[in-house]
Scaffold this motif. Sequence first.
Motif, PDB file in Angstrom:
ATOM      1  N   GLY A 162       0.810  -1.219   0.000  1.00 53.42           N
ATOM      2  CA  GLY A 162       0.000   0.000   0.000  1.00 53.42           C
ATOM      3  C   GLY A 162       0.839   1.263   0.000  1.00 53.42           C
ATOM      4  N   LEU A 163       2.169   1.112   0.045  1.00 56.29           N
ATOM      5  CA  LEU A 163       3.043   2.281   0.013  1.00 56.29           C
ATOM      6  C   LEU A 163       3.065   2.864  -1.398  1.00 56.29           C
ATOM      7  N   THR A 164       2.939   4.178  -1.495  1.00 57.22           N
ATOM      8  CA  THR A 164       3.053   4.788  -2.820  1.00 57.22           C
ATOM      9  C   THR A 164       3.725   6.152  -2.706  1.00 57.22           C
ATOM     10  N   PHE A 165       4.447   6.518  -3.770  1.00 57.27           N
ATOM     11  CA  PHE A 165       5.072   7.843  -3.835  1.00 57.27           C
ATOM     12  C   PHE A 165       4.311   8.733  -4.800  1.00 57.27           C
ATOM     13  N   ASP A 166       3.069   8.343  -5.095  1.00 57.14           N
ATOM     14  CA  ASP A 166       2.239   9.106  -6.026  1.00 57.14           C
ATOM     15  C   ASP A 166       2.060  10.531  -5.509  1.00 57.14           C
ATOM     16  N   LEU A 167       2.223  11.513  -6.406  1.00 55.70           N
ATOM     17  CA  LEU A 167       2.061  12.908  -5.995  1.00 55.70           C
ATOM     18  C   LEU A 167       0.597  13.324  -6.039  1.00 55.70           C
ATOM     19  N   ALA A 168      -0.268  12.419  -6.566  1.00 59.48           N
ATOM     20  CA  ALA A 168      -1.699  12.704  -6.701  1.00 59.48           C
ATOM     21  C   ALA A 168      -1.921  14.047  -7.386  1.00 59.48           C
ATOM     22  N   ALA A 169      -1.320  14.202  -8.563  1.00 57.43           N
ATOM     23  CA  ALA A 169      -1.446  15.459  -9.296  1.00 57.43           C
ATOM     24  C   ALA A 169      -2.885  15.647  -9.775  1.00 57.43           C
ATOM     25  N   ASP A 170      -3.369  16.890  -9.702  1.00 55.83           N
ATOM     26  CA  ASP A 170      -4.726  17.154 -10.209  1.00 55.83           C
ATOM     27  C   ASP A 170      -4.665  17.402 -11.720  1.00 55.83           C
ATOM     28  N   ALA A 171      -5.790  17.853 -12.275  1.00 60.40           N
ATOM     29  CA  ALA A 171      -5.892  17.971 -13.736  1.00 60.40           C
ATOM     30  C   ALA A 171      -4.819  18.897 -14.314  1.00 60.40           C
ATOM     31  N   ASP A 172      -4.395  19.896 -13.525  1.00 62.41           N
ATOM     32  CA  ASP A 172      -3.393  20.837 -14.031  1.00 62.41           C
ATOM     33  C   ASP A 172      -1.965  20.378 -13.754  1.00 62.41           C
ATOM     34  N   GLY A 173      -1.838  19.178 -13.179  1.00 67.10           N
ATOM     35  CA  GLY A 173      -0.504  18.681 -12.893  1.00 67.10           C
ATOM     36  C   GLY A 173       0.072  19.201 -11.588  1.00 67.10           C
ATOM     37  N   VAL A 174      -0.764  19.866 -10.770  1.00 69.42           N
ATOM     38  CA  VAL A 174      -0.267  20.364  -9.491  1.00 69.42           C
ATOM     39  C   VAL A 174      -0.416  19.251  -8.442  1.00 69.42           C
ATOM     40  N   PRO A 175       0.686  18.880  -7.757  1.00 67.99           N
ATOM     41  CA  PRO A 175       0.592  17.786  -6.791  1.00 67.99           C
ATOM     42  C   PRO A 175      -0.300  18.157  -5.612  1.00 67.99           C
ATOM     43  N   THR A 176      -1.153  17.215  -5.171  1.00 68.83           N
ATOM     44  CA  THR A 176      -2.066  17.494  -4.065  1.00 68.83           C
ATOM     45  C   THR A 176      -1.784  16.613  -2.853  1.00 68.83           C
ATOM     46  N   ARG A 177      -0.806  15.732  -2.978  1.00 70.42           N
ATOM     47  CA  ARG A 177      -0.510  14.826  -1.859  1.00 70.42           C
ATOM     48  C   ARG A 177       0.025  15.619  -0.677  1.00 70.42           C
ATOM     49  N   PRO A 178      -0.497  15.363   0.557  1.00 65.32           N
ATOM     50  CA  PRO A 178       0.043  16.061   1.730  1.00 65.32           C
ATOM     51  C   PRO A 178       1.539  15.800   1.865  1.00 65.32           C
ATOM     52  N   VAL A 179       2.294  16.886   2.109  1.00 69.90           N
ATOM     53  CA  VAL A 179       3.755  16.781   2.096  1.00 69.90           C
ATOM     54  C   VAL A 179       4.256  15.831   3.175  1.00 69.90           C
ATOM     55  N   ALA A 180       3.692  15.933   4.376  1.00 71.42           N
ATOM     56  CA  ALA A 180       4.170  15.107   5.481  1.00 71.42           C
ATOM     57  C   ALA A 180       3.983  13.625   5.159  1.00 71.42           C
ATOM     58  N   GLU A 181       2.841  13.328   4.528  1.00 74.96           N
ATOM     59  CA  GLU A 181       2.543  11.938   4.197  1.00 74.96           C
ATOM     60  C   GLU A 181       3.556  11.405   3.185  1.00 74.96           C
ATOM     61  N   LEU A 182       3.860  12.247   2.187  1.00 78.05           N
ATOM     62  CA  LEU A 182       4.815  11.830   1.147  1.00 78.05           C
ATOM     63  C   LEU A 182       6.202  11.650   1.761  1.00 78.05           C
ATOM     64  N   ALA A 183       6.584  12.596   2.629  1.00 77.16           N
ATOM     65  CA  ALA A 183       7.899  12.515   3.261  1.00 77.16           C
ATOM     66  C   ALA A 183       8.015  11.228   4.069  1.00 77.16           C
ATOM     67  N   GLU A 184       6.934  10.874   4.740  1.00 74.99           N
ATOM     68  CA  GLU A 184       6.962   9.650   5.542  1.00 74.99           C
ATOM     69  C   GLU A 184       7.115   8.431   4.630  1.00 74.99           C
ATOM     70  N   ALA A 185       6.381   8.470   3.493  1.00 74.82           N
ATOM     71  CA  ALA A 185       6.452   7.352   2.550  1.00 74.82           C
ATOM     72  C   ALA A 185       7.870   7.195   2.003  1.00 74.82           C
ATOM     73  N   ILE A 186       8.473   8.328   1.639  1.00 73.39           N
ATOM     74  CA  ILE A 186       9.833   8.273   1.099  1.00 73.39           C
ATOM     75  C   ILE A 186      10.792   7.772   2.173  1.00 73.39           C
ATOM     76  N   GLY A 187      10.528   8.203   3.411  1.00 76.19           N
ATOM     77  CA  GLY A 187      11.403   7.855   4.518  1.00 76.19           C
ATOM     78  C   GLY A 187      11.458   6.360   4.801  1.00 76.19           C
TER      79      GLY A 187
END
Lengths: 371, 288
Positions: free
Chosen positions: A260-285
């Motif tokens: 269930g781990l993912t590094f997806d940035l969850a980009a919206d239609a305009d390509g702007v990432p919407t993934r919460p930063v803390a969550e992504l940092a934890e995933a990368i960590g």
Amino acid sequence: MATDRLDALRGPVPPRPHDARAIAALAANPGCARRAVLDAAGIDKDSTARHLGFPAPFGQSRFAITRGDVFEAQVKANGCAGLLRLLREVLGLPIPLVAYHDAADVGAHLRHAHTRALIDRAARDSDDAGTFYDHPLLSLEIAGHTSYLEPDVVAFRLGGRFHIVEIKSFAVIDGQAEPAKVAAAARQAAVYVLALRRLVEELGHDPGRVSHEVILVCPENFANRPVATLVDVRRQLAVLRRQLARMTGVGDLVSGLPSGLTFDLAADADGVPTRPVAELAEAIGTVAARYAPECRSTCDMCLFCRDEARDEGSTDLLGRHVRDELGGVAGVDEALALAEGTRGPADGQEEIARLLRLADRLRAESLEPAR
Amino acid sequence: MAFTLMLEIRGTQGRHAEAPATLPAVSDPLDALERRIGELRGEVRRAVKARQSTLARSLRGELRKAELAWDDAVSAEHGDAPEPAGTPSLLPVREQVHQALALLGVPTAARLVVAVHEAFFAGGLSAGRLTSLRRDEERSFRTAPFSRPYYLCAALTDRLSPARGLLAVSTWPLEQRIVGPLSHRVDFLVSASRIAEHLGRLTRAGEDAPPGALRLLSRMAQNIPGAVERFGGAEPQTVIRAAAAELTVHLEADTAGRAGTAERAARQLGDVEQLFGAATLSHAQRGA
């Protein structure tokens, strides 16, 4: 199986193709699991780092790129006339060998096929073979994805072997060039050598016909006059091969990660990432990094990893040499405590603790008169 | 005809180039120059009368130099500085490119066309203006074939596709517009000796060799074995000799290859393709 996991890690975006620079950077820090996983999954490290708030001050300046292009054009002008002179002077290429083939003559969509045909013809009968192959397009399979690579020139006919020619715009002054730049060029050239060897092997010829000596062309001294040097890339080739083998074996690394781990940035239609930063940092960590100061010239994630290493008080920050010397000591705090004697050495740390205490005493003594 | 035109244009440029060296402070140098011009005219007349053609030619050269210096001095006195070099030429781009190509006589990359034009002809020709040239010419040819005296067209590779980035003139025979594997080198050697020949021609006509052209020749001569001493500029005669020496090695094989390809092109291609190259898809397989 592993591919599915990697796709899940990346999220619903196409994988990023690797270029030679990126593949060479892989070989620069073979111990880093984070980089291996991110690259194998084809994740856009630049936007990931940007989204995490650690954009890397990275990439060449516009001026450097222009200068590089101009120098390359100068060396290649008029059917590689400049390069021809260098090969004649430095490597004793006989005068009649001047044939020049441009793999780009057929149009972009056929370039790779044409390169294959040309290399095959050269390896097959040496009568019709050219001396220079300009704009070749090679391919290298990396973790299931094909990457296309563009060496500057492939030269043939120096003793019946193919040589990769790498044109770089840093200067060789009085026979000396900056070692870091030469090393980077050698790593990049090693990628091309490997790709060309795979191609020659696929065509049913001896891969040993691709020389491990690449021809590095740089400006000489303070003028713009090119000079050629032979660089042996056997060591870089070995590292690269090992690293690529590890990437195919990246399944082991990935299977150890929580599901269930993912590094997806969850980009919206305009390509702007919407993934919460803390969550992504934890995933990368969750994937361990191996930061070294050299990362700052090769990896987009460098500032994130450095920050992480600082928070942990890791000895990685001090460079590979110090880290290796401090083997068995986990962090900077622990090393300082050992040096000041506020902490007793654990089993196996006696030797390093003695050295650290000695260093501490030397430091104190040398600072004494100043007080 | 074209040659006279070139000389005239070259003359205009030479005047600008010499300007800083001959700026006079007062009218005295002008008077001196006028006296000198008068004397020279007299000497030329006497030399022509005495049928001493060599002397007359060198005197004419000196006379022209004096007149140019006089022109500069006059315009400097009136405060109108000579136009900076690189002002856009009045000729259309295709004419300028044709001038340079006519001098070189071989298919040439845009970069060298610009360099040659800069060295020998007036007016700046920027590489950017050459990018769409071949396409424009092709469009013009397709709408009204053979309605212009010449077209700037493509050189053909041995697979009959257009060679990347090379420009040629449609009036050249087909085999001159073919580039085989050896042709890049042959064409490079030919263009170097053409530039050297033209420099020699200018010097013989009593003109100063344009410094830009000498630099260009030196740069090219660096890459021809035996054409240049380690230090110092290139000597046109030496360059011609050295280029000819290397040419003898490649020429036979190259000519044979070109003739074969030209024959195939004439047989397989229509008018438009002969000038602008065949689409790569249809011929790529055949050539392999």
